[in-house]
Design an enzyme around this catalytic site. Sequence first.
Site, PDB file in Angstrom:
ATOM      1  N   ASP A  84      74.069  33.136 -13.160  1.00 11.02           N
ATOM      2  CA  ASP A  84      73.420  33.595 -11.930  1.00 11.02           C
ATOM      3  C   ASP A  84      72.793  32.398 -11.225  1.00 11.02           C
ATOM      4  OD1 ASP A  84      72.082  34.900  -9.940  1.00 11.02           O
ATOM      5  OD2 ASP A  84      70.871  36.180 -11.246  1.00 11.02           O
ATOM      6  N   ASP A 122      76.972  35.010  -5.829  1.00 10.77           N
ATOM      7  CA  ASP A 122      76.156  34.096  -6.625  1.00 10.77           C
ATOM      8  C   ASP A 122      76.153  34.396  -8.125  1.00 10.77           C
ATOM      9  OD1 ASP A 122      74.827  36.462  -6.269  1.00 10.77           O
ATOM     10  OD2 ASP A 122      72.865  35.572  -5.858  1.00 10.77           O
ATOM     11  N   GLU A 123      76.980  35.322  -8.573  1.00 14.84           N
ATOM     12  CA  GLU A 123      77.018  35.659  -9.997  1.00 14.84           C
ATOM     13  C   GLU A 123      78.462  35.688 -10.499  1.00 14.84           C
ATOM     14  OE1 GLU A 123      74.674  39.116 -11.144  1.00 14.84           O
ATOM     15  OE2 GLU A 123      73.651  39.065  -9.202  1.00 14.84           O
TER      16      GLU A 123
END
Length: 406
Positions: free
Chosen positions: A9, A106-107
């Site tokens: 993350d 974003d992960e």
Amino acid sequence: MDRVILHCDLNGFYASVESLSLDEETRKKPMVVGGDAKSRHGIVLAKNEAAKKYGIVTAETLYQARKKCPDLLVLPPHHALYAHYSKVVNAIYVRYSDYVEKFGIDESWIDITHSMHLFGGPEATAHAIRETVKKETGLTISVGVSFNKIFAKLGSDYRKPDAVTVIMREDVKRMVHPMPVSNLLFVGKATLRILEANGIYTIGDLAKKEEVFLSRLLGKQGSMLYRYARGLDEEPVKKYYEQEEAKTIGNSMTFAKSLVGKEEIKTGTLRLADVVAQRLREAKKRCYGVQIGIKDDDFVSISRQKKFKNSICSTKDIYQTAFALIAEAWEMSKPVRLLNVTAIHLCEENQEQEQMSFFESPLASEETKYEKADAVLDEIRRKYGEESVGFARLLDKNEKKKKDEL
């Protein structure tokens, strides 16, 4: 043999990317990424660690955020830049495994079961990835290490920023069971209210319940959460280069203060439609339909969609279609807590389309004009930033009287 799954993350992604262009002293200041910095009603999209200390939260208005921190630094979003760094970071992940599955911008999950021996084992591999991302991009990630995707994600949330957390089977009762049940993936506010009303406050409480009970309580979601809480999730991580291309491009916003009335709902719709249309064009796509979703303060939700014979990609077309769907299905006096606009049935921008000739369609030249105007706006935003140019309706009403220019 258990699998070894990582969940990576990117910490405060939007804010962290913006910080890359700031000097060391400015980076330490409370900062958010939001809408028009001069507007009282722009929304906080992301915040850095310094801003979090003031209690600033995502989706609240900039006006509210500034009341908490008068010296708050507000930077405009640069979505193309975020997409670029997302690709760069995922390219780093692929060096460690072919099995890399994105979960938003974003992960990502990474299955290192068959490659971790090359890098020293589970935790060593996680640290290697964390250090490589930091060295090559200047961004930090938090990494969860576990035997399935769900617990790996809990691990990446366990300690932030720039950290590695390991949750193996022997750690579950000690680390996972005391966590609030809201930490579990797909436990939203409505589900949380139902669980708490039945005495379920922690993941451990949930793990003690029988599947039959949870299924009666929540339907299919109950069975899913039963598996998640007991560590029974076996969903595989997809191969990076075999993942399906996006079939839709959408944007949604949960508003800190619900929208009420035609003008506020129009403004919210335009803001979302503008982002969707821009992303369509960046992806070199067009769409044959538009879908909207609405949720009110009581979590009552509706969804509507409209399909077209000819494809579109202009902000004007997407906005007008979306608002027409909303106006037809929603009472304007009812509050809108969440709003979603999605382009559906995508095609390549150069794909042959079934359409009337320009001699048969009086609107064709008008549509081309709007698409050319959008292309100019896209170019200006690429050069000077996302907020360098926009629609008058999105300005603060005290700075400019609103007009229905669309």
